[in-house]
Structures are given as C-alpha cells and as structure tokens.
Design an enzyme around this catalytic site. Structure first.
Site, PDB file in Angstrom:
ATOM      1  N   SER A 330      14.459  43.349  25.957  1.00 10.13           N
ATOM      2  CA  SER A 330      13.160  43.061  26.565  1.00 10.13           C
ATOM      3  C   SER A 330      12.431  41.993  25.770  1.00 10.13           C
ATOM      4  CB  SER A 330      12.315  44.340  26.595  1.00 10.13           C
ATOM      5  OG  SER A 330      10.986  44.027  26.938  1.00 10.13           O
ATOM      6  N   ASP A 688       2.715  20.875  41.074  1.00 11.03           N
ATOM      7  CA  ASP A 688       2.760  22.347  41.100  1.00 11.03           C
ATOM      8  C   ASP A 688       3.818  22.921  40.170  1.00 11.03           C
ATOM      9  OD1 ASP A 688       5.109  21.941  42.510  1.00 11.03           O
ATOM     10  OD2 ASP A 688       4.408  22.866  44.376  1.00 11.03           O
TER      11      ASP A 688
END
Ligand SMILES: [Zn+2]
Length: 756
Positions: A330, A688
């Site tokens: 993680s 973007d």
C-alpha cells in the site's frame, strides 16, 4: 633459402586483410540469406520482417551496408518510444479498482497515457520486443486481443502475442468498462465500447509512434531502493511465510526500483522504463476525478522535466513507471487506523472495536488524497531521477520472447518429484468482499475469514446456485463466496485461459504477470526463473516482475499466505497452488528461451472474444442548455484578480464529457491561457493533463449539466493576464435521425494573476 619473416606491422596488415575478407563474405552471405527469406515469405510470415519493418530499418545503416564509424562496435538496439492518450470516458462510468458501486467518474484531474517502447536487434534476424505501460487499472484480455488484432492488420507478424507485453500501472482512478468477463462487466456496470475503443486506439497509437521513430540507441540499467513510500497491507499474512525465508530479506515489501535509461547515439535522452512495487491507491474510493495516481504523477514530473516547453502529454521524452509485485503493498503509509477513534487497527482482521472492518482505513502521508498522491509520486520520481542520472551499466545482447496461453483451471503442479497438486476453477473467497485497508468493502465482512456465513451462503445459493463440492474442496481453506468458475451466464465470470510471457534483452528478463503478485510471491518467482535460466547456461539474469499484464486474474499469494485468507488470498482465484503453477509455467518459458526451443512450444488454447456484452444502463440522451443559454456560456465567472496559491474557478453551461470521448478532435477539456504582450496573442500554459487544473462535471436533470474548471495557481506562475477556456461536445438528437456530436467552446472573462 632464407626464410621470409613478417614484421609485426605486416602480420597485423595480413590479419586485417583476412578479417576484412571474412567480414565481407559473412555480410554478403547474410544479404543473400536475408533477401532470400523475404522473397520466400507468404502473407503469414512468422517472425520475419514485414514491409513496414524493411522500411523502418532501411534508413538505419546497420544491416547490409558498411557501417559508418558511429556504429562500429555498436552494442545497442534500435529503439522507438511513443506516448498516446488513452483516457476514455470521464463521466457516466465507474472507476476501476475499488469495485465500489457509485464511485463513478465525474471529471478529470489528469489524462491517462499509454507509453510504448520498441527494441529491435540492429543486425541478424532483427528480432524485436515491445513493452507498453498503460495508465489504467489493469490490462483486460479483450483489450490485449483487440490491440494484437490491429497490430496484425497494420504490421503483419511483426508485433505478436509473444513479443508484445501490455502492462497496467494499476491506477484505481481510471475508467472501467473495458472487460469481457462477467464479474468485471458487473463491477464496471456494463461494457463501454466507447472507452474500450478509446483505450485500444491509444495503445495502438503509442506503438505506432514508437515504431515510426526507431533509431539506434542504448539502454542503461540501474537499481536502487525507494524509502518511505510503501507499507505491507497484510503483514500478518507475510508472517506466515517461513522464518528462514523471511530472514533473507530486510523488509516485508520490495523497496528496489529497477530503471532502464534509454539514450540515442548522440547521448540525447529518449525515455525510461522503471518498475516498482506499489499500489497506486493514494487516491481513495471517495475520488471521482479520472487520474493516474502516484505512479502517474512520477511519470508526469519526469516527462515535464525532460520535455521543457511542452504541455503535459506532449514532447518526445517518455517516462513509464510500471507496476510490479505490488499485491500486498500500500502507498497509504500512515497505516490502518479506526476512523472513529483514531487507534491503530493493524490486526489480522483489519477491524475496529467499534464499527468493525468498515472503520479501518489507511491514509497518508498528505493533508488530503491529492496531497498524498503528490508526496508519494514525487518521492518515486526523485529516486528515479537519481538512478537515471547515474545509470552506467549497459544492457546488451540478443532479444528473445516466449508466450503461452494456459488453462489455469487445470494445471498439474509438481510439488516435488513424487507429489502433485491441481489448480482450481476460479472462485472468490469471503474476504474478497472485505476489501482492504486501502478501500473497504461494503458488506461488513472481515479479512482473514476461513469460514463462510450461512446468511450470505443462502443468498448466493438462491441467486447463483450452490457451488460444487469439487470447487469448495479445491479452494480450502478459502470459504467460497462466489464460485465464478462455475458461472457462465451470460458469459464466463472469470477467465480460464491466461497469458504467461517472458521477453529478454541480453541478461534482462521481463516476466509478464497476469495479475497482482504479493511481495514474497514475486521474490519466489524471480528466484526460480533466475535459477532456471542459470541451469541452462544463462547465468546472472536479472528478473523483472511486470504486473497487471495481458489479462486480469486478481491476486497471487504464496501457499502460506493463502492459509491466512486475507483479501489477497481470498482473491487468489485459482486456489492455493496458483503461485506454484505460475512458477512452473514461467520456468518452462525460461527454459525454452535458454535452450532456443521457443519454436517447439505449444501456443496453448486461444482465449475467447465474446460478442454481445452487457452495455451500460445509463442511456445516451440529448444535452440541453437552460432556456436562453448556450453551451459554453459562463454561469459563475472568475474573479478579476487572484494571488498565487489561490484557486481560479469558473462554471460553464456544460455537456456530457462522454461525447468528447466519442469525438476526439479536441484533446483537452480545458486550457489556461496567458496573454503575451510581446506577441499580442494568447498562449496555452496548462491543459487538462496538468496537475494544477481540475475539470468537474455536474450532471443535472434532462440533459442539463454544468462544468466547473479549477486552476490551482502554482507559485511558479508568471504574473499577468489569464483566461480559462472550456472545450466540450454536445449530443444532438432528432427523431428518426442518427445522433450528432457537436463541438463548442466557452471562455472565461480575463483575470489578473499577481505574485504578491
Ligand atoms: Zn490491486
């Protein structure tokens, strides 16, 4: 007669003459062999250069003509790099990763890219390999089959199932909807042909670009640890591995990043591929903006640094940060804590005293998820930058590739010389529904469940029928929640046939893993494959685990980790011996490469390509502006003045951004533009794909919608006059006519940015 003796100089000259004659003869015979082969080839030529290949290599001076001085003693390859947009839909589609219903796309933080690298031998049979890293959750089987199809129609047999690897970065913030197996179609809430087409086109485009700019280049390898960006999210499972095995490693995650630096013969930077084991889950399951997460941010920073003067997503330098054995790794490094009490919930069941497993979430290290993404991504980028700068060991040697399709439901695994075991038909265990500390499931099921629950069993039996005794027995101690291998309506729920594949460059071997290996699974595979190569004379091979490749089959834990039945083990869908089966299969590939017997290997059963997939339930409706307004009209204007650190924000009359995924004439939903006094023109500063901009789409009723654009003004900004533009497409529908998609633009009023 006195013997005639040669002086040293004469001897040397004779030696040179002999060598030159030999080389000329060799080159001439090579020329005849090569041209003979090409003349004899039919349309189904296997492994030989096609027309395109001939064109591509004609410009290069290394095949049949004498080499100019630059290429003498040339040890490198012909290399091409390419990048193309593969974002897909950013609205009306689920995000792929957390499997959370309602976590749909509502705009864009960054674009997603496919980054392709082609390496070819400069001489001889001109063998080549392709590695592609794509900013998506994982490669689906359908995606790979379609990409290979299109490559075949364009390039013949140049790019094939055995020499092309497609790998997903595993961002959890890309669109879903590009899968064919039912469980993923359900998780996606339908198959989106629009997104599928967009991704296929983008991946193929990146390979085409790489193909077209191939040139002589060199690869340098470097390795080094990246500290402070990972934790093991199932440490209690890791502890099930034998103590003697764990004692050989200093950490319960693999910290090493492996990096390939690619430069042309002028020493100009072309690109890099790095592999590192980390889940791109810094953006959590409350996010709705499409983005490439921490590994994507590392790519972005590296490419921005090397492509000075280009907007994001443009420029020649391509930096891929590819996935590895990240199954139990993680990026939420503060670890699991109970949301309600703040206490640690680092326990075998990842559950909290009050509120249960649903309260146990890992976060960090930033203020919010975007901050965390950038902190983790920047650390990875900075380490890569150091490794890139100091890479000096050249990768050289022949290229090879081996690939097989394997029916993973039926592999006989040799545990030792006398005992065998079998893989199983796919099934998910109870703890699959628990989710992880990076994103919990919604059913209040805990991780580590080795017994089923009569309540859920009954519901499952009512809906899907009972799982067979055979499948229950095979998966033990996993309690079967969903016997996907026995469900086939409307199509099989999970793949039976998966890809195993290795490509090698000299002493480097890239293993293409069709899923997520845990840390220890990856170590075992690397060791076994390395030993296999060594036993056939290929000593000291470096083995790379490339994750999320070719087809998705969830997780692969070790046999010992499997016994603990946390999320990763419950998601090891072919049963407890899955890893052993893969090790056996990859050893087979390594042996075939090492003994040059790839041609004798069976290709295995070809995977299916299903027709008639379930389409999304969200219909395509006509976009409508409010009465008296037009698409692109400003609803909420910008302020006249902003300071650095503030957020410029403007809201327009919008249209569904999925229309823009159908009509790709504009490559961005937005631009931030600066007025240049010297040229009296507007210059685009951000698009973007920039991490400073955010595009939010707000869906209203009956085809009405708004689009809000934010520009988070960075402290590197130049003061001056700015404006923000919005590029959209609206769907126009008239009775008895096909829908048309029309482009429109919106422009904010101008505003000033000051630095003080
Ligand atoms: Zn994962």
């Amino acid at each position: 007669m006195a013997k005639r003796t040669f002086s040293t100089l004469e001897t040397f000259l004779i030696f040179l003459l002999v060598m030159m004659t030999a080389i000329t003869v060799a080159l001439l015979s090579l020329l005849f062999i090569t041209s003979g082969t090409i003349e004899n080839k039919d349309s189904g030529n296997h492994g030989f250069p096609t027309t395109q290949d001939t064109i591509a290599t004609q410009a290069s001076p290394v095949t049949c003509t004498p080499e100019p001085p630059l290429f003498q003693n040339f040890s490198g390859y012909h290399i091409g790099v390419g990048r193309a947009d593969c974002t897909g839909q950013v609205a009306d589609i689920n995000l792929m990763g957390y499997g959370k219903s309602g976590q749909n796309a509502r705009g864009i933080l960054t674009r997603l890219y496919s980054r392709a690298f082609i390496m070819a031998e400069p001489t001889g049979p001109n063998r080549r390999i392709v590695f592609v890293s794509v900013d998506i959750g994982m490669i689906s089987q359908r995606l790979r089959l379609e990409v290979l199809n299109r490559l075949q129609s364009k390039y013949g047999s140049l790019y094939r199932r055995d020499n092309v690897i497609l790998s997903g970065t595993h961002t959890h913030s890309g669109p879903a909807g590009y899968f064919q197996y039912t469980i993923f179609v359900i998780a996606s809430e339908g198959f989106s042909n629009r997104t599928f087409e967009y991704m296929v086109t983008g991946i193929v485009k990146s390979i085409e670009i790489a193909h077209e700019n191939m040139k002589p280049a060199k690869i340098f390898i470097n390795k080094g640890d990246v500290e402070g960006v990972q934790i093991n999210r199932s440490p209690t499972s890791y502890l099930r591995n034998p103590q003697s095995e764990r004692a050989r490693y200093s950490s319960n995650t693999d910290k090493e990043m492996l990096l390939l630096k690619i430069v042309d013969l002028n020493g100009d930077d072309m690109g890099l591929i790095s592999w590192f084991a980390i889940h791109p889950v810094s953006m959590n399951n409350s996010n709705h903006l499409v983005n490439s997460d921490n590994m994507g941010y590392a790519s972005y920073l590296f490419e921005q640094e090397k492509n000075k003067g280009y907007l994001p997503g443009q420029g020649p330098f391509v930096a891929a940060f590819a996935s590895s054995n990240l199954g139990d790794v993680s990026s939420n490094i503060l670890g699991p804590h109970c949301l309600n009490t703040g206490e640690s919930c680092e326990n075998a069941n990842s559950t909290c005293p009050i509120g249960g497993p649903g309260m146990c979430i890992a976060k960090g290290p930033g203020q919010d998820m975007i901050d965390s993404t950038q902190i983790i991504g920047r650390t990875i980028y900075q380490r890569a930058k150091e490794l890139y700068a100091s890479a000096s060991q050249e990768v050289a040697g022949p290229l090879a590739s081996a690939h097989q399709w394997v029916n993973m439901t039926d592999v006989t695994v040799w545990l030792n010389s006398t005992h065998t075991a079998q893989t199983c038909k796919p099934a998910l265990g109870y703890s699959f529904a628990a989710g992880t500390i990076d994103g919990v499931g919604g059913l209040n099921i805990t991780q580590g469940k080795t017994e089923g629950d009569p309540f859920w069993d009954t519901i499952r039996d009512q809906i899907f029928g009972k799982p067979s005794e055979e499948i229950k027995e095979c998966h033990k101690p996993k309690p079967v929640l969903l016997h996907t291998g026995e469900l086939s309506k409307p199509h099989p729920w999970h793949p039976d046939i998966v890809d195993v594949q290795i490509i090698t460059l000299g002493s480097l071997a890239i293993t293409a893993i069709p899923g997520e290996f845990t840390t220890m699974s990856g170590r075992r595979l690397r060791e076994a494959v390395q030993a296999e190569f060594a036993s056939y004379g290929m000593k000291n091979m470096t083995i790379i685990i490339s994750g999320l490749c070719n087809v998705y089959s969830h997780y692969i834990t070790t046999y010992e980790e499997y016994q603990a039945q946390r999320y990763e083990a419950a998601s090891t869908i072919y049963g407890p011996h899955t890893l052993s089966a893969y090790i056996q299969l990859f050893r087979g590939l390594a042996k075939a490469i090492a003994t040059d017997t790839v041609a004798n290997m069976s290709s295995g059963p070809e995977p299916p390509f299903f027709k008639q997939l379930i389409i999304p339930l969200i219909p395509n409706i006509e976009d409508k502006p409010p009465i008296g307004r037009n698409f692109g009209d400003v609803l909420e204007p910008v302020k006249p003045k902003y300071r650095v650190g503030e957020v410029a924000e403007v809201t327009f009359v919008g249209a569904n951004p999925k229309n823009s995924a159908e009509n790709r004439t504009h490559q961005t939903f937005l631009t931030v533009e600066k007025y240049e006094n010297t040229t009296a023109a507007w210059q685009i500063m951000y698009n973007d794909a920039s991490w400073e901009t955010r595009f939010y789409w707000h869906k209203g009723f009956l085809g009405r919608s708004n689009a809000t654009i934010e520009w988070h003004i960075p402290d590197t900004v130049q003061p001056g006059i700015y404006r923000i533009k919005y590029f959209g497409h609206n769907r126009k529908m008239e009775i008895l006519k096909p829908a048309v998609i029309l482009p429109f633009e919106g422009i904010s009023s101008i505003f000033e940015v000051v630095t003080t």
